[in-house]
Write a protein that holds these residues in place. Structure first.
Motif, PDB file in Angstrom:
ATOM      1  N   HIS A  38      38.894   3.412 -23.103  1.00  0.00           N
ATOM      2  CA  HIS A  38      38.348   4.698 -23.221  1.00  0.00           C
ATOM      3  C   HIS A  38      38.179   5.208 -21.737  1.00  0.00           C
ATOM      4  CE1 HIS A  38      37.454   5.915 -27.317  1.00  0.00           C
ATOM      5  NE2 HIS A  38      37.097   4.720 -27.481  1.00  0.00           N
ATOM      6  N   LEU A  39      37.703   4.339 -20.896  1.00  0.00           N
ATOM      7  CA  LEU A  39      37.606   4.595 -19.406  1.00  0.00           C
ATOM      8  C   LEU A  39      38.836   5.068 -18.725  1.00  0.00           C
ATOM      9  CD1 LEU A  39      34.547   1.950 -18.429  1.00  0.00           C
ATOM     10  CD2 LEU A  39      34.169   4.492 -18.561  1.00  0.00           C
ATOM     11  N   LEU A  40      39.788   4.004 -18.734  1.00  0.00           N
ATOM     12  CA  LEU A  40      40.983   4.226 -18.497  1.00  0.00           C
ATOM     13  C   LEU A  40      41.599   5.763 -18.611  1.00  0.00           C
ATOM     14  CD1 LEU A  40      42.792   0.678 -18.245  1.00  0.00           C
ATOM     15  CD2 LEU A  40      42.027   1.956 -16.400  1.00  0.00           C
ATOM     16  N   SER A  41      41.686   5.678 -19.992  1.00  0.00           N
ATOM     17  CA  SER A  41      42.116   7.076 -20.412  1.00  0.00           C
ATOM     18  C   SER A  41      41.438   8.404 -19.763  1.00  0.00           C
ATOM     19  CB  SER A  41      41.929   7.354 -22.026  1.00  0.00           C
ATOM     20  OG  SER A  41      42.898   6.276 -22.598  1.00  0.00           O
ATOM     21  N   ALA A  42      39.980   8.010 -19.564  1.00  0.00           N
ATOM     22  CA  ALA A  42      39.396   9.399 -18.776  1.00  0.00           C
ATOM     23  C   ALA A  42      39.799   9.181 -17.439  1.00  0.00           C
ATOM     24  CB  ALA A  42      37.888   9.123 -18.838  1.00  0.00           C
ATOM     25  N   GLY A  47      43.312  12.503 -13.386  1.00  0.00           N
ATOM     26  CA  GLY A  47      44.399  12.484 -12.511  1.00  0.00           C
ATOM     27  C   GLY A  47      44.096  12.615 -11.281  1.00  0.00           C
ATOM     28  N   GLU A  48      43.027  11.734 -10.317  1.00  0.00           N
ATOM     29  CA  GLU A  48      42.794  11.845  -9.383  1.00  0.00           C
ATOM     30  C   GLU A  48      43.149  10.685  -8.549  1.00  0.00           C
ATOM     31  OE1 GLU A  48      38.415  11.578  -9.872  1.00  0.00           O
ATOM     32  OE2 GLU A  48      38.392  13.746 -10.392  1.00  0.00           O
ATOM     33  N   PHE A  49      44.589  10.620  -8.524  1.00  0.00           N
ATOM     34  CA  PHE A  49      45.456   9.722  -7.701  1.00  0.00           C
ATOM     35  C   PHE A  49      45.904  10.120  -6.299  1.00  0.00           C
ATOM     36  CE2 PHE A  49      45.493   8.739 -12.155  1.00  0.00           C
ATOM     37  CZ  PHE A  49      45.114   7.150 -12.062  1.00  0.00           C
ATOM     38  N   ARG A  50      45.805   9.135  -5.112  1.00  0.00           N
ATOM     39  CA  ARG A  50      46.478   9.656  -4.024  1.00  0.00           C
ATOM     40  C   ARG A  50      47.773   9.218  -4.080  1.00  0.00           C
ATOM     41  NH1 ARG A  50      42.405   6.149  -0.166  1.00  0.00           N
ATOM     42  NH2 ARG A  50      40.510   6.932  -1.023  1.00  0.00           N
ATOM     43  N   LEU A  99      41.371   1.709  -9.563  1.00  0.00           N
ATOM     44  CA  LEU A  99      41.124   1.945 -11.005  1.00  0.00           C
ATOM     45  C   LEU A  99      39.856   0.802 -11.332  1.00  0.00           C
ATOM     46  CD1 LEU A  99      44.600   2.087 -12.658  1.00  0.00           C
ATOM     47  CD2 LEU A  99      42.862   3.821 -12.801  1.00  0.00           C
ATOM     48  N   ARG A 100      39.701  -0.614 -10.943  1.00  0.00           N
ATOM     49  CA  ARG A 100      38.731  -1.226 -11.051  1.00  0.00           C
ATOM     50  C   ARG A 100      37.675  -0.590 -10.419  1.00  0.00           C
ATOM     51  NH1 ARG A 100      39.276  -6.927  -8.901  1.00  0.00           N
ATOM     52  NH2 ARG A 100      37.564  -7.361 -10.404  1.00  0.00           N
ATOM     53  N   SER A 101      37.517   0.093  -9.159  1.00  0.00           N
ATOM     54  CA  SER A 101      36.441   0.663  -8.961  1.00  0.00           C
ATOM     55  C   SER A 101      35.969   1.543  -9.652  1.00  0.00           C
ATOM     56  CB  SER A 101      36.517   1.149  -7.217  1.00  0.00           C
ATOM     57  OG  SER A 101      37.282   2.250  -7.182  1.00  0.00           O
ATOM     58  N   GLU A 102      36.661   2.432 -10.182  1.00  0.00           N
ATOM     59  CA  GLU A 102      36.176   3.436 -11.212  1.00  0.00           C
ATOM     60  C   GLU A 102      35.696   2.643 -12.348  1.00  0.00           C
ATOM     61  OE1 GLU A 102      36.074   6.903 -10.788  1.00  0.00           O
ATOM     62  OE2 GLU A 102      36.345   6.252  -8.724  1.00  0.00           O
ATOM     63  N   LEU A 103      36.282   1.562 -12.719  1.00  0.00           N
ATOM     64  CA  LEU A 103      35.784   1.025 -14.164  1.00  0.00           C
ATOM     65  C   LEU A 103      34.399   0.368 -13.852  1.00  0.00           C
ATOM     66  CD1 LEU A 103      38.844  -0.920 -15.420  1.00  0.00           C
ATOM     67  CD2 LEU A 103      37.713   1.054 -16.590  1.00  0.00           C
TER      68      LEU A 103
END
Length: 145
Positions: A38-42, A47-50, A99-103
């Motif tokens: 769920h978190l990865l889908s959000a 779409g905030e990728f560099r 992604l890990r920091s966002e998780l």
């Protein structure tokens, strides 16, 4: 004879627990894997990728499998309607630290699991089987029984 050895008979083999077949994932593994999905889908939805390779893409996380020790997770991804998911897996691998920091911000675990990405080929396999079942020679064999 010591107290520890009183109940044991000499020469008798020790009782061993029978080995069980490996069971599926535990409830905790399933719960954590679903939370990661769920978190990865959000994150992918925002779409905030560099990384320019990840900008303007839509990725669907179909499944997450996590190791029994909750230290490693494998996310299965696909792009609906497209078959070029193999091209974005390296870009997703480069984005793992972000992604890990966002998780970590959204999970209540002490340690955020390491991430790896795999293309999900289940849909293509199902379509291949469907095509095989609709072939005339297979239909003929199915109807002859």
């Amino acid at each position: 004879m010591s107290r520890a050895n009183q109940g044991a008979t000499q020469g008798a083999p020790a009782k061993r627990k029978p080995k069980r077949a490996p069971a599926g994932p535990t409830q905790r593994q399933l719960r954590v894997a679903e939370e990661i999905r769920h978190l990865l889908s959000a994150i992918f939805l925002r779409g905030e990728f560099r990384d320019p390779a990840l900008s303007d893409i839509q990725v669907t996380v179909t499944e997450v499998r996590i190791s029994p020790d909750l230290k490693n997770a494998t996310a299965f991804v696909t792009r609906l309607g497209r078959s070029d998911v193999d091209l974005i897996v390296p870009a997703l691998t480069r984005a793992v630290p972000y992604l890990r920091s966002e998780l970590a911000k959204g999970m209540r675990l002490r340690i955020v699991p390491g991430l790896s990405f795999q293309p999900d080929t289940a849909l293509e396999y199902a379509m291949h089987v469907e095509d095989l079942l609709h072939r005339p020679d297979v239909l003929r064999d199915l109807k002859s029984d």
